[in-house]
Design a protein around this motif. Sequence first.
Motif, short mmCIF file in Angstrom:
data_model
loop_
_atom_site.label_atom_id
_atom_site.label_comp_id
_atom_site.label_asym_id
_atom_site.label_seq_id
_atom_site.Cartn_x
_atom_site.Cartn_y
_atom_site.Cartn_z
N GLY A 88 38.91 43.19 32.24
CA GLY A 88 38.02 43.67 30.94
C GLY A 88 39.34 43.34 30.20
N GLU A 90 42.32 41.60 28.40
CA GLU A 90 42.61 39.62 28.51
C GLU A 90 44.21 39.64 27.72
OE1 GLU A 90 39.59 37.54 25.68
OE2 GLU A 90 40.80 36.37 24.13
N LYS A 161 41.36 36.06 29.91
CA LYS A 161 40.40 37.33 30.31
C LYS A 161 40.37 37.43 31.87
CE LYS A 161 37.33 40.47 28.22
NZ LYS A 161 35.88 40.12 27.72
N ARG A 162 40.35 38.71 32.25
CA ARG A 162 39.72 39.30 33.71
C ARG A 162 38.89 39.79 33.64
NH1 ARG A 162 43.67 42.80 38.13
NH2 ARG A 162 42.35 42.04 39.87
N LEU A 163 37.69 39.33 33.42
CA LEU A 163 36.07 39.40 34.18
C LEU A 163 35.84 39.72 35.30
CD1 LEU A 163 34.50 35.55 33.34
CD2 LEU A 163 35.08 37.90 31.56
N ALA A 164 36.55 40.51 36.22
CA ALA A 164 36.27 41.17 37.73
C ALA A 164 37.63 41.39 37.99
CB ALA A 164 34.79 40.51 38.41
N GLU A 169 39.07 34.03 33.15
CA GLU A 169 38.32 32.91 32.31
C GLU A 169 39.66 32.49 31.48
OE1 GLU A 169 34.18 34.05 29.65
OE2 GLU A 169 35.97 34.84 28.55
N THR A 184 36.47 28.97 34.23
CA THR A 184 36.84 30.37 34.69
C THR A 184 37.06 29.94 35.27
OG1 THR A 184 34.85 30.68 33.88
CG2 THR A 184 35.18 32.20 35.45
N THR A 186 37.48 31.19 40.15
CA THR A 186 36.96 32.54 40.98
C THR A 186 39.03 32.85 41.60
OG1 THR A 186 35.43 32.82 40.43
CG2 THR A 186 35.41 33.24 42.53
N GLU A 222 38.82 44.82 25.98
CA GLU A 222 37.94 44.57 26.37
C GLU A 222 37.03 45.74 25.63
OE1 GLU A 222 33.32 44.12 29.29
OE2 GLU A 222 35.06 45.70 30.14
#
Length: 242
Positions: A88, A90, A161-164, A169, A184, A186, A222
């Motif tokens: 969450g 960045e 940014k760490r989305l998960a 991202e 993005t 993975t 976030e």
Amino acid sequence: MKRHCFAASIALALSAGIANAGPIGLVDDFSGSLGSYTATRILKATPAAPDNTAQWEVSGGSLQLNTSVYGGIEQYALTRTDVTLGVGEELQADYLGGNLDSQDIGLYVGAGHPAADVRADYVNVYIRNNGQLFSRGFDGLTEMSLGGGATPTNLESLFIKRLATDVFELGYYNDGGLRNIVSTRTISGGNAAGIGDAIGFYADVRAAGVRGNMDNLRIVPEPAAGLLALGMAGVAAMRRRR
């Protein structure tokens, strides 16, 4: 030079409060030394070529890479592990332009300090000396496809940014804070569990000269998590006053 996007990001961090993971706000404004970082060459493209003489340095309050002797294509990471990128959050840094003698410079997020001459377990986003912006990375030892290629106007900053836990991202801000996503990524192989333990910078050198300048490395929370923390802090303060 401290860009207005830095001030806006710090204002966001302060207004959002403290998120649930990691330190929030300014990490480094490059007004001091680089003692918290580890410099690593992660690629020597032609092993038989002479080594470059290259040094990360602070100049005029920003970060640059100075290659005084060029022997061949080399890539570098400048990383620190005292600050991690939580889910969450960045990572951002301002791009000040200028110093276009070499090739690429940008942000790097990886799994601890990299091993010398090994490209593995990282994602990056970077600006080339011709103004094009790209993203790449390595899932374990497997190189990801190149993303991007646009030439943004009025480039202000780069972000990751760490989305998960395993999803990132990557992109940039320009034209007064317009957010642009380049790719993005993975991470599922290699040391996937450790991705985010190291943050810092990436450079690809293809000529002698100076490449920079990057400034105001920071982590922005976030918004939802930060606002929740801020709300809880407000409730606690009201109870204390009562």
